[in-house]
Every structure is written in C-alpha cells, then in structure tokens.
Design an enzyme around this catalytic site. Structure first.
Site, PDB file in Angstrom:
ATOM      1  N   PRO A   2       0.657  -1.463   0.068  1.00 52.52           N
ATOM      2  CA  PRO A   2       0.099  -0.089  -0.114  1.00 52.52           C
ATOM      3  C   PRO A   2       0.697   1.427   0.113  1.00 52.52           C
ATOM      4  O   PRO A   2       0.166   2.086  -0.638  1.00 52.52           O
ATOM      5  CB  PRO A   2      -0.840   0.022   1.334  1.00 52.52           C
ATOM      6  CG  PRO A   2      -0.782  -1.597   1.873  1.00 52.52           C
ATOM      7  CD  PRO A   2       0.391  -1.924   1.121  1.00 52.52           C
ATOM      8  N   GLU A   3       1.891   1.642   0.464  1.00 56.47           N
ATOM      9  CA  GLU A   3       2.204   2.917   0.845  1.00 56.47           C
ATOM     10  C   GLU A   3       2.877   3.573  -0.602  1.00 56.47           C
ATOM     11  O   GLU A   3       3.204   2.482  -1.602  1.00 56.47           O
ATOM     12  CB  GLU A   3       3.259   3.192   1.984  1.00 56.47           C
ATOM     13  CG  GLU A   3       2.584   2.874   3.217  1.00 56.47           C
ATOM     14  CD  GLU A   3       3.180   2.805   4.420  1.00 56.47           C
ATOM     15  OE1 GLU A   3       3.865   4.003   4.689  1.00 56.47           O
ATOM     16  OE2 GLU A   3       3.220   1.940   5.388  1.00 56.47           O
ATOM     17  N   LYS A  59      -1.157   7.165  -3.099  1.00 55.42           N
ATOM     18  CA  LYS A  59      -1.317   5.662  -3.238  1.00 55.42           C
ATOM     19  C   LYS A  59      -2.252   5.047  -4.213  1.00 55.42           C
ATOM     20  O   LYS A  59      -2.633   4.033  -4.308  1.00 55.42           O
ATOM     21  CB  LYS A  59      -1.852   5.021  -1.834  1.00 55.42           C
ATOM     22  CG  LYS A  59      -1.089   5.281  -0.539  1.00 55.42           C
ATOM     23  CD  LYS A  59      -1.670   5.123   0.868  1.00 55.42           C
ATOM     24  CE  LYS A  59      -0.821   5.659   1.769  1.00 55.42           C
ATOM     25  NZ  LYS A  59      -1.645   5.596   3.262  1.00 55.42           N
ATOM     26  N   HIS A  95      -9.935 -15.325  -4.462  1.00 56.01           N
ATOM     27  CA  HIS A  95      -9.849 -13.797  -4.058  1.00 56.01           C
ATOM     28  C   HIS A  95      -9.771 -12.838  -5.081  1.00 56.01           C
ATOM     29  O   HIS A  95      -9.082 -11.848  -5.044  1.00 56.01           O
ATOM     30  CB  HIS A  95      -8.897 -13.436  -2.869  1.00 56.01           C
ATOM     31  CG  HIS A  95      -9.278 -14.151  -1.427  1.00 56.01           C
ATOM     32  ND1 HIS A  95     -10.489 -14.010  -0.887  1.00 56.01           N
ATOM     33  CD2 HIS A  95      -8.914 -15.203  -0.875  1.00 56.01           C
ATOM     34  CE1 HIS A  95     -10.695 -14.529   0.311  1.00 56.01           C
ATOM     35  NE2 HIS A  95      -9.598 -15.503   0.099  1.00 56.01           N
ATOM     36  N   ARG A 114      -9.408  -8.825   1.498  1.00 51.36           N
ATOM     37  CA  ARG A 114     -10.251  -8.148   2.095  1.00 51.36           C
ATOM     38  C   ARG A 114     -11.343  -7.289   1.383  1.00 51.36           C
ATOM     39  O   ARG A 114     -11.952  -6.790   2.031  1.00 51.36           O
ATOM     40  CB  ARG A 114      -9.478  -7.413   3.194  1.00 51.36           C
ATOM     41  CG  ARG A 114      -8.758  -8.204   4.257  1.00 51.36           C
ATOM     42  CD  ARG A 114      -7.992  -7.553   5.124  1.00 51.36           C
ATOM     43  NE  ARG A 114      -8.569  -6.875   6.051  1.00 51.36           N
ATOM     44  CZ  ARG A 114      -7.846  -6.121   7.074  1.00 51.36           C
ATOM     45  NH1 ARG A 114      -6.669  -5.905   7.087  1.00 51.36           N
ATOM     46  NH2 ARG A 114      -8.560  -5.414   7.875  1.00 51.36           N
ATOM     47  N   ARG A 267      -4.222   3.443  15.300  1.00 56.78           N
ATOM     48  CA  ARG A 267      -3.242   2.713  14.437  1.00 56.78           C
ATOM     49  C   ARG A 267      -2.039   2.249  15.533  1.00 56.78           C
ATOM     50  O   ARG A 267      -1.730   3.080  16.374  1.00 56.78           O
ATOM     51  CB  ARG A 267      -2.623   3.479  13.448  1.00 56.78           C
ATOM     52  CG  ARG A 267      -3.507   4.169  12.506  1.00 56.78           C
ATOM     53  CD  ARG A 267      -4.739   2.928  11.683  1.00 56.78           C
ATOM     54  NE  ARG A 267      -3.955   2.266  10.891  1.00 56.78           N
ATOM     55  CZ  ARG A 267      -3.290   2.261   9.718  1.00 56.78           C
ATOM     56  NH1 ARG A 267      -3.732   3.433   9.157  1.00 56.78           N
ATOM     57  NH2 ARG A 267      -2.746   1.534   9.019  1.00 56.78           N
TER      58      ARG A 267
END
Length: 279
Positions: A2-3, A59, A95, A114, A267
């Site tokens: 992700p980042e 992102k 998935h 997810r 977080r």
DNA sequence: CCTTAGACCTGGAGGC
DNA sequence: TGCCTCCAGGTCTAAG
C-alpha cells in the site's frame, strides 16, 4: 502493497509489462470493486482499450488508456497478478475479483483478500489530477514542493498527533503506517506530539527524513511485511532496514532502549521512548 | 469546522 | 481441534 514506495513498485512493473498492451475483455466478479460507475459499465468501457501511460499520486495508481483514466486503489491487500492462465490454486483464485484478458493472451488478475480495494473509471481528463478523486488530495510525498514549509502550513494550527497528520492523505499523499513510524523515528520526534507544538524546523526535519526514507524504500522496491504473494515477485526488501515498525520489545538500533508499541489514532505505532522526544 | 469511534472484509497467529 | 480475541501496509462515515 500500500504505501507510496510499494505503489511505485507496482506501477513500474505494470509499465514494464503492459505498455501499449490491449485489453480484450473484462470480467468483474465483485460488484463493489467499481466505485464510480456500475461494474458492467467498467467491463464494457475497458474492453478494447490499450494501456498508454502509468503513473501514481499518493497511493492511487493512474492507468491512462486510449479514452479513459483508470484509477485503482489497492487499500490494504489489493494486488495485480500477470498470469498465462487462471491460477490453479483455489486459495489464490478465491480472492481474484477481476480478470482482464490481454491481447497477447495473458491475464491481468486483480486479487484482494479483504475486498477493500477500489477502481474508478473516468473519461480522460486534461490532467489526471483534475479528476474528482484528487480534488482534496495533498501533494504527493515525492513532490519537491511537499517540503517543511508546506507541512508546517498544513498542520501547525491543528491539535492532532503528528503521526495522524502524516497519515492524512489531504495533508501529504502516499505516507502510510510503516513509513510514518520510520519518518518520525528518523526525525527523533514522538509520534504522539501535537501538531500545534511542532516548529517550522521540526517540519523541515520531518520532510527531509521523509525524502531520504522514501528514496531508500523505492530503491529497495518497498517493504514486504506479511507476504501474501504466492511466488510472484514484487517483493520489497526495505523491511530489513526498519528501525522501529514491527520491532516491539526489540532494542533500538541506535540507543538499545526497548522499542514500544502504542496506539495513535487507532493505528499501531512503534517508537523508541529514548530517541524520540515529545513536543 | 475538527476529532474520534465505527464500519467495511478476510484470514493468520496466539491463548486456553 | 475448536473457539476466542487481536491483529493487519487504508479510508470513508457518522456522531460528538
């Protein structure tokens, strides 16, 4: 994945593999994947398009086709796989929520355990940053204009913790939970410090450290903590250089003090209570 | 306006 | 083995 450094790795790989490749057909099996138009329309519109340009803001992946700007956000676990055929492994196939059949016979599969990831499709804009999804976005973390003065102006009247501000994509786009911790360790600032207590000098230190960490992370093709990729590369190596993130209970690499984990804005946050000072 | 729970999803790890 | 709780690289919303 992700980042910003991981997204940069993905976009670089896609460009290497897919420059000017055509999409023959599209099958989306998770309707919510298409965020701004019905998924059937996304299937229809992308069929027949060629991938012409590849870039990133924060992102977000920006894929420009002949007629559209195709915007993808991987969120926590989205990933693209390039395959010659659908994966045999049921755990992997389960998935995969979209399959793009390419004109060279390969399949571009989008897999996301997810189901947090989203895609948007827009008629081509003059410039991608004119698109609605970028109107509130902060400057990209690698933008030279995202400097200490910029950060200071964005946050110095706010009372939230500096860690939360670095994660706010309206402030700077591209920093996530790993690099926020690493940047604040390098800057020697406690992540719980209130933004309103930070000086211009502090903000300049943060952005300087931010630059050097992002540079090193991109050179190392990002950070892979939990590996969900089954064989297919794109794994980064920056996890070997982490100073605090995921290192709870281990000695600080600079002073030997025990790294602690606290919660900041819901977080998990890792810090060295000796090296990092509260403002 | 600002800040903070809660929601969205699934699966792996660890405790009992 | 099963059940339970907590955890995960993200971001939107509803409510205070």
């Amino acid at each position: 994945m992700p980042e910003a450094p991981e997204v940069q790795n993905v976009i670089d790989t896609l460009q290497q593999e897919l420059q000017d490749v055509g999409i023959v057909s599209v099958s989306i099996t998770h309707p919510k994947l298409s965020e701004n138009i019905p998924y059937e329309q996304m299937e229809e519109k992308l069929a027949g398009q060629h991938l012409r340009a590849f870039s990133r803001h924060g992102k977000y992946l920006i894929l420009q086709t002949d007629d559209y700007d195709w915007i993808c956000h991987l969120r926590m676990e989205g990933k693209f796989l390039l395959e010659d055929q659908l994966p045999e492994n049921e755990k992997i196939r389960k998935h995969i929520h979209a399959v793009f059949t390419l004109d060279d016979g390969r399949l571009l599969c989008y897999r996301d355990t997810r189901k947090f990831g989203r895609m948007q499709l827009y008629d081509k804009a003059e410039h991608p940053l004119d698109l609605p999804c970028f109107q509130q976005a902060g400057r990209d973390v690698l933008d030279p204009q995202a400097d200490g003065a910029y950060l200071y102006e964005k946050i110095h009247r706010r009372s939230i913790a500096i860690k939360s501000a670095l994660l706010d994509q309206h402030v700077i786009a591209g920093i996530g939970n790993i690099y926020a911790d690493e940047i604040l360790f390098a800057a020697k600032i406690d992540p719980r410090s209130s933004c309103s207590h930070l000086s211009l000098q502090d903000c300049q230190t943060i952005m300087n450290e931010c630059c050097s960490i992002m540079e090193r992370a991109i050179a190392g093709k990002g950070t892979t903590i939990r590996s969900f990729s089954f064989g297919h590369g794109n794994q980064g190596s920056f996890q070997n250089q982490l100073m605090v993130h995921t290192r709870k209970g281990q000695p600080c690499r600079e002073c030997g003090e025990e790294i602690i984990m606290v919660r900041v804005g819901q977080r998990s946050t890792y810090l060295c209570p000796n090296c990092q000072k509260l403002r």
